[in-house]
Design an enzyme around this catalytic site. Structure first.
Site, PDB file in Angstrom:
ATOM      1  N   GLU A 222       0.843  -1.204   0.000  1.00 17.37           N
ATOM      2  CA  GLU A 222       0.000   0.000   0.000  1.00 17.37           C
ATOM      3  C   GLU A 222       0.876   1.251   0.000  1.00 17.37           C
ATOM      4  O   GLU A 222       0.496   2.293  -0.505  1.00 17.37           O
ATOM      5  CB  GLU A 222      -0.951   0.000   1.218  1.00 17.37           C
ATOM      6  CG  GLU A 222      -2.141   0.950   1.024  1.00 17.37           C
ATOM      7  CD  GLU A 222      -3.218   0.804   2.089  1.00 17.37           C
ATOM      8  OE1 GLU A 222      -4.405   0.766   1.734  1.00 17.37           O
ATOM      9  OE2 GLU A 222      -2.881   0.724   3.297  1.00 17.37           O
TER      10      GLU A 222
ATOM     11  N   LYS B 217     -14.193   2.112  -3.852  1.00 23.56           N
ATOM     12  CA  LYS B 217     -15.169   2.457  -2.803  1.00 23.56           C
ATOM     13  C   LYS B 217     -16.277   3.341  -3.387  1.00 23.56           C
ATOM     14  O   LYS B 217     -17.461   3.152  -3.096  1.00 23.56           O
ATOM     15  CB  LYS B 217     -14.484   3.220  -1.670  1.00 23.56           C
ATOM     16  CG  LYS B 217     -13.521   2.408  -0.825  1.00 23.56           C
ATOM     17  CD  LYS B 217     -13.081   3.264   0.368  1.00 23.56           C
ATOM     18  CE  LYS B 217     -11.731   2.850   0.904  1.00 23.56           C
ATOM     19  NZ  LYS B 217     -11.198   3.817   1.864  1.00 23.56           N
TER      20      LYS B 217
ATOM     21  N   HIS C  80       6.022 -26.604   2.494  1.00 25.29           N
ATOM     22  CA  HIS C  80       5.139 -27.603   1.898  1.00 25.29           C
ATOM     23  C   HIS C  80       4.210 -26.972   0.863  1.00 25.29           C
ATOM     24  O   HIS C  80       3.239 -27.586   0.457  1.00 25.29           O
ATOM     25  CB  HIS C  80       4.302 -28.292   2.979  1.00 25.29           C
ATOM     26  CG  HIS C  80       5.143 -29.039   3.968  1.00 25.29           C
ATOM     27  ND1 HIS C  80       5.516 -30.348   3.796  1.00 25.29           N
ATOM     28  CD2 HIS C  80       5.735 -28.628   5.116  1.00 25.29           C
ATOM     29  CE1 HIS C  80       6.284 -30.730   4.810  1.00 25.29           C
ATOM     30  NE2 HIS C  80       6.431 -29.704   5.625  1.00 25.29           N
TER      31      HIS C  80
END
Lengths: 428, 542
Positions: B352, B508, B383
Site C-alpha cells: 500500500e 469504494k 510444503h
C-alpha cells in the site's frame, strides 16, 4: 496426654483449649501467625474462646511454645498440625524437622489439610528419616463462629490411618467427645482427606445451584423462597444449604476448594462441576452490584450507599475472600461512596482499604444510612434481622434496600413503604 | 532528470551486468569473510545480508544512490514532522507516536508529544478498568471479551501484535471483525455473550463502510438481547478515530472516545490509540514496551551512518534486486508460528505504501517500484510455494525470520514437554538455515550434483536472515519499525510518496453506486459484466 499443636487460627486454638480443659497438657506453637498477632486477635472471632483460653492458661495445662524449643517437645505423644490451609510449605518444613525428632508411639495428626495425599507424603517423610511415628488424618469440621460447640459435640469424627495402635490412641484422645454414641469413622488417610474436600465441594455445588435458580426466579417473577420450601420437603434433598444469596466465601472454605481442584489437576482429571459452581459464585458475589447497576441505569458515580455486613459470614471478624469485597471493589470503581457497618469486621476492613476516601466506617448501623441512596446488606448478622425501619427510612434518601441475604419478608417490608430487591425475590 | 539517467543509477546498471553473471556460490567461494562481515545488529535484531547477490563494490554504488537521492535530508523531514505526505499535505509522524522523550515537534500549533501522552493516559484508564474486571456491561457483569472492529491498519496491527505475543494469562479474550460481508460476524456473535462483550470501533475516518456495517450489526445484537440503545452504546463501545464528530454522532460516549491524528497513516496506526486492543489483551506495560522497541529502531535509523544502518541496508537490497537484478517477488518467511500474521501485515505496509507508478511530481516513472510481497510461516510454506522458489522460473528475494531464544518454552509445566519443545525450536532453526543455504547454493549444497534434471537446483536466490533475540513486545516493535523505515527508504530512492493510497478510493466510490443498482435492480449505467452478475445475484435469467 502431652500434646503439641501447631497453628494460630481458630481451629488450632479451639482444639488446644478444649483438649486442655479435659486434662491434657497442651503446648501451642502459632507458627503461621501474622506479624504482631496476639491470640486475642483470633479469640475475638469466636464467642467464648477468649474465656476458655484464659482459664486453661491459668491452670497451666495450656502453654505457648516456640520453634527453638522444638526438640524439647519431641517427647510429647501427640503432635497436631493445624496450620492454615494456605501455608503448605511451612507445614512441609515443619514435618521435615519433626521427622528427625519424633520417637516410638508418637502421633503426627493433620487437622487442617493441604490436598489429598499429603498425609501419605508425610508418612513417607517420617519413614525416610527412620522415625517410627504414625501420621493420622483428623480433618476438622469447625465453622468459624460455632467452633467450640462443634468441637465438643461433633457430628462425626473421621480418622484416617491404617495403624491399629494409632486408631486406639486417637480413640482414647477423643473419648470425652465421643460418649453418646460412637462417632468415629476409620478410613485410609487419603480417603479421610478426600471426604473433607468432597463435603465442601458438594456444599459449594448446592449453594451455586440454588443461586442459579434464584436468578431464574427473578427473571420469571417467581419467589425463590416458595420454591426453596418446596425443594426442601423432598427427603432426598432436605432443607440444609438451600438459601440463595450473594455467594459464598471465606478463606478456609475457598482454600479447600482450590486444594481439591489442584488434586484433580495433579491426577490429570479435568474437574467440571466445581469450576462451574465457582464461576456461578464469581457472578453471585456481585449480584447486588448488578441489581444496583441496572436499577440506577449505570449512573452510580457520586452516589452514596449504606452497606451492612462485610464479614464473610455472621459472628466472625474475617473478611478474607468475602463476597462483600467483590461488591465493594465494583462500587468503588464506579465512583460510589460507601458508609459501612459491621459488628466485628470494621477493623479488618480498614486494614484492607487503608484511609480510603470513598469508604466511611460507621459503628452505628443507622448512622451508616444517613444520606445514603439505598441500603445494601451483605452479611446476615443477627443485629440486622429486625431493625428499626422508621430510622432507616428517615436516614435514607429513598426507602430502598438491596438485600444479598434475603433476611426480610418482601411483602411486609413493601407494606411499610420500602422498595426491596433481594436474591430471587422482591422487586426485580 | 529521470532517476534511471542519474550517475549513481547508471553506475549500478553497468555494474549489474557484471554481477548478474556471478553465482552466489562463487561469490562466497571468493569471499568467505562476507558471511560475518555483512551482518549488522540494531535494537535486538541481527540481520545477515551476505546471501544477497551484492559485492562490496555494489554496496558502495548503492550508498552513492542513496546519497544522490538525498536520503539523509528525507529522513530528517520524516522525523521532524514536515508534510512529506505532500498529496494529502500531511506529516507522517508514526515515529512521534513512540517517542520516549519530547523532541519538540509541533503540528498545527500543538505539541505532538503532549497530545500523544494525553491520549495514552486516557487509553490506559480504559485499559486498566477493563483488565481489572471493572468495565461493566449493561447488566453489570464484567467485560470478558473484546471485539476489535476495524479493517486494514485498524485490524492488522492489533491482530498481528496480539497473536504474536500470545497472552496466555490475559483476563480478556480478544476477537477481530474486519470484512464487511458479515459472514464471520454471525458466527462470532453466536459464541459471545452480549452481557460481557465490548466492541472497539476503530476507524481513522469513522466512515469506513466495512467497520460501520459490523458496528451496526453489533449494536442491533446488543439491543436484541435486552440492552437499551443508550446503555449498549455507553457500556459496549469504545471508539477510536481522528473524527470526533462522527464518533459522537454514532453515539460513542465522550469518555470512551480515543483520538489520533490525520498525520498517522492507517498502516502505521497500531502505535496510536488504535493499539487499544493490543493494550487490552497484553496490558499497558506491554504496549509501552512495544512502543519502546519501535523507538529504539527509530533512534538507530535516525542516527546511524548508512553503512551500519539496518533499515537502509535492507532497503538497498530491495532496490538492487528489483531494479538491477529484475526480481519481482519478495517472500516473508517467519520460522515461528506466532508470526503467522506478519506476512499479511507487511503485505499491506509495503504494497500500500510503495505500489505507485508516478513520482512525487506526478510524472509517470520508467522503473519498477514495489515488488509483489507475500509470505507464510516458513515451515508451512516449505510444503507449499518453496517448490517455486527452488525450481520455478520466477526469482524471489526471501526474508527468513526467527527468534534466537524461546523463553516461552521454559513456561511449560514438565521437563519432558520442555525438552520436546527445545528440540522443535532447533528443528525449525535447522530448516531455516538449510532452506536459505540451498536457495543460495543450489546443487552445490550436495557433494555430487544430481544427474536427473528434475532434481536440479539452480540456486543463486538471494535472501536475508533476520534473528530476534527473542519474540517479545520490544523485538516485535523493533521488527515492525524496521520494515516501516525500510519501506520509507525504498520510496525515497524511487522518488515516490509512500504515505498516500489513492489507489484504494475509486473502488469504494463505485461500490456506492453499485449498491444502489444491486438493491434496485437497475444496472443499465454499469458495465456489461457487472450487469450480468447483478442479474444473476438478483435471480433473474438473462
Amino acid at each position: 496426654m502431652n500434646i503439641v499443636i501447631y497453628g494460630h487460627d481458630y481451629p488450632a486454638l479451639v482444639t488446644a483449649a478444649s483438649l486442655a480443659s479435659n486434662g491434657n497438657f497442651v503446648t501451642i506453637l502459632p507458627l503461621d501467625a501474622p506479624v504482631n498477632w496476639t491470640w486475642q486477635d483470633t479469640a475475638r472471632k469466636q464467642s467464648g474462646l477468649a474465656l476458655l483460653i484464659e482459664k486453661q492458661l491459668e491452670t497451666k495445662r495450656l502453654v505457648w511454645g516456640d520453634l527453638q524449643s522444638l526438640p524439647a517437645y519431641a517427647t510429647s505423644h501427640v503432635h497436631i498440625l493445624s496450620l492454615s490451609a494456605a501455608v503448605g510449605d511451612l507445614s512441609d518444613n515443619l514435618v521435615q524437622q519433626l521427622s528427625l525428632l519424633l520417637r516410638e508411639k508418637t502421633l503426627l495428626v493433620t487437622q487442617t489439610l493441604h490436598g489429598v495425599g499429603r498425609a501419605d507424603a508425610y508418612q513417607h517423610c517420617l519413614k525416610v528419616a527412620q522415625s517410627p511415628a504414625q501420621v493420622v488424618v483428623w480433618p476438622e469440621f469447625l465453622s468459624e463462629g460455632s467452633a467450640i460447640a462443634q468441637f465438643n459435640r461433633p457430628d462425626r469424627i473421621i480418622i484416617g490411618t491404617d495403624n491399629d495402635w494409632a486408631i486406639n490412641r486417637m480413640r482414647d484422645l477423643l473419648r470425652p467427645y465421643n460418649r453418646a454414641r460412637d462417632m468415629l469413622l476409620i478410613m485410609k488417610p487419603a480417603a479421610a482427606e478426600m471426604t473433607k474436600y468432597a463435603i465442601n465441594s458438594l456444599l459449594a455445588l448446592r449453594v451455586s445451584a440454588m443461586n442459579e435458580f434464584a436468578n431464574l426466579a427473578t427473571s420469571l417473577g417467581v419467589d425463590i423462597e416458595q420454591v426453596r420450601q418446596g425443594i426442601g420437603t423432598d427427603p432426598r434433598i432436605g432443607f440444609n444449604y438451600l438459601y440463595p444469596g450473594a455467594g459464598f466465601g471465606g478463606p478456609n472454605f475457598m482454600a479447600d476448594l482450590s486444594a481439591i481442584l489442584h488434586t484433580f489437576s495433579q491426577q490429570g482429571i479435568e474437574a467440571e462441576l466445581l469450576p462451574a459452581a465457582l464461576r456461578v459464585n464469581d457472578h453471585q458475589q456481585e449480584i447486588l452490584f448488578s441489581k444496583v447497576w441496572q436499577h440506577y441505569r449505570t449512573h452510580l458515580t457520586g452516589k452514596t450507599f449504606a452497606l451492612w455486613g462485610v464479614s464473610y459470614k455472621p459472628d466472625t471478624a474475617t473478611i478474607e475472600q468475602a463476597s462483600s469485597l467483590k461488591l465493594i471493589d465494583a462500587l468503588l470503581a464506579q465512583g460510589v461512596t460507601l458508609q459501612v457497618h459491621d459488628p466485628k469486621a470494621l477493623v479488618a476492613l480498614s486494614t484492607y482499604y487503608p484511609n480510603h476516601a470513598q469508604i466511611k466506617l460507621c459503628t452505628d448501623m443507622y448512622d451508616a444510612c444517613l444520606g445514603a441512596h439505598a441500603l445494601l446488606i451483605m452479611t446476615e448478622w443477627k443485629d440486622y434481622w429486625s431493625p428499626d425501619f422508621d430510622r432507616i427510612n428517615a436516614n435514607l434518601v429513598e426507602a430502598r434496600i438491596f438485600d444479598g441475604r434475603n433476611i426480610f419478608d418482601p411483602e411486609a417490608i413493601q407494606t411499610i413503604g420500602f422498595h426491596y430487591h433481594a436474591v430471587g425475590r422482591g422487586n426485580a | 532528470m529521470s532517476l534511471t539517467k542519474t550517475p549513481a543509477w547508471q553506475n549500478l546498471a553497468e555494474h549489474a551486468n557484471d554481477v548478474r553473471q556471478q553465482h552466489l556460490k562463487d561469490i562466497f567461494a571468493q569471499d568467505p569473510q562476507r558471511g560475518h562481515r555483512d551482518q549488522i545488529s540494531a535494537a535486538g535484531i541481527t540481520a545477515n545480508v551476505s546471501r544477497q547477490r551484492i559485492l562490496p563494490q555494489t554496496w558502495q554504488y548503492l550508498y552513492e544512490l542513496a546519497e544522490q537521492q538525498q536520503l539523509s535530508a528525507c529522513i530528517e523531514k520524516l522525523f521532524s514532522g514536515q508534510p512529506i505526505n505532500h498529496t494529502e499535505n500531511r506529516a507522517a509522524l508514526h515515529t512521534a507516536l513512540r517517542e520516549q522523550h519530547d523532541s519538540g515537534i509541533v503540528v498545527d500549533g500543538y505539541s505532538v508529544f503532549e497530545q500523544v501522552q494525553t491520549q495514552l493516559s486516557r487509553m490506559s484508564v480504559l485499559v486498566d478498568r477493563i483488565r481489572a474486571g471493572q468495565w461493566r456491561g449493561f447488566t453489570g457483569l464484567a467485560i470478558t471479551d473484546v471485539v476489535n472492529m476495524g479493517v486494514g491498519g485498524s485490524d492488522l496491527g492489533p491482530h498481528l501484535a496480539v497473536s504474536a505475543l500470545q497472552p496466555t494469562d490475559s483476563p480478556i479474550r480478544v476477537h477481530y471483525l474486519s470484512s464487511m460481508d458479515g459472514a464471520r460476524t454471525a458466527n462470532l456473535l453466536a459464541s459471545l455473550s452480549p452481557h460481557t462483550t465490548l466492541f472497539v470501533f476503530a476507524s481513522k475516518t469513522f466512515t469506513t463502510i466495512d467497520t460501520l456495517a459490523n458496528a451496526q450489526t453489533g449494536l442491533e445484537w446488543l439491543m436484541a438481547h435486552g440492552a437499551s440503545r443508550e446503555l449498549a452504546l455507553k457500556q459496549h463501545f469504545i471508539g477510536v478515530s481522528t473524527n470526533v464528530q462522527k464518533m459522537t454522532a454514532f453515539g460513542i460516549h465522550p469518555a470512551h472516545q480515543l483520538y489520533f491524528w490525520d498525520w498517522v497513516g492507517g498502516r502505521y496506526s497500531l502505535w496510536s490509540t488504535i493499539g487499544v486492543t493490543i493494550a487490552i489483551a497484553l496490558g499497558m506495560d506491554a504496549f509501552r514496551t512495544l512502543l519502546k522497541g519501535a523507538s529504539d529502531m527509530d533512534a538507530h535509523f535516525h542516527q546511524t551512518p548508512i553503512a551500519e544502518n539496518l533499515p537502509i541496508r535492507l532497503a538497498l537490497t530491495t532496490i538492487w534486486n528489483r531494479n538491477f537484478l529484475g526480481i519481482h517477488g519478495k517472500a516473508i518467511l517467519p520460522y515461528d508460528a506466532r508470526l503467522n500474521l506478519l506476512p499479511a501485515y507487511l503485505t499491506q505496509l509495503i504494497m500500500e505504501s510503495n505500489g505507485k507508478s508516478v513520482d512525487r511530481a506526478g510524472n509517470s516513472i520508467s522503473y519498477r517500484t514495489c515488488p509483489i510481497v507475500w509470505g507464510e510461516v516458513g515451515p508451512n510454506a516449505q510444503h507449499a510455494f518453496y517448490q517455486l522458489l527452488h525450481q520455478g522460473t520466477e526469482a524471489a528475494a526471501c526474508d527468513f525470520i526467527a527468534p534466537i531464544h524461546r523463553p516461552d518454552i521454559e513456561q511449560s509445566a514438565d521437563e519432558a514437554t520442555r525438552d520436546a519443545l527445545r528440540y522443535q525450536h532447533q528443528l525449525a532453526l535447522a530448516n531455516l538455515l538449510a532452506q536459505s543455504s540451498v536457495l543460495m547454493l543450489g546443487d552445490a549444497a550436495l557433494d555430487a550434483p544430481p544427474t536427473d534434471p528434475h532434481k536440479h537446483y539452480a540456486g543463486n536466490q538471494p535472501s536475508t536472515t533476520l534473528l530476534l533475540e527473542q519474540l517479545d513486545a520490544h523485538s516485535l516493535g523493533a521488527l515492525i519499525a524496521l520494515y516501516e523505515h525500510q519501506t520509507f527508504v525504498e520510496a525515497v530512492i524511487w522518488n515516490i510518496n509512500p504515505f498516500d493510497q489513492w489507489g484504494v478510493e475509486l473502488g469504494k466510490q463505485i461500490a456506492i453506486k453499485t449498491l444502489t443498482a444491486l438493491q434496485e435492480g437497475q444496472a443499465e449505467s454499469l458495465d456489461a459484466a457487472t450487469q450480468a452478475l447483478i442479474a444473476t445475484l438478483n435471480g433473474q435469467t438473462l
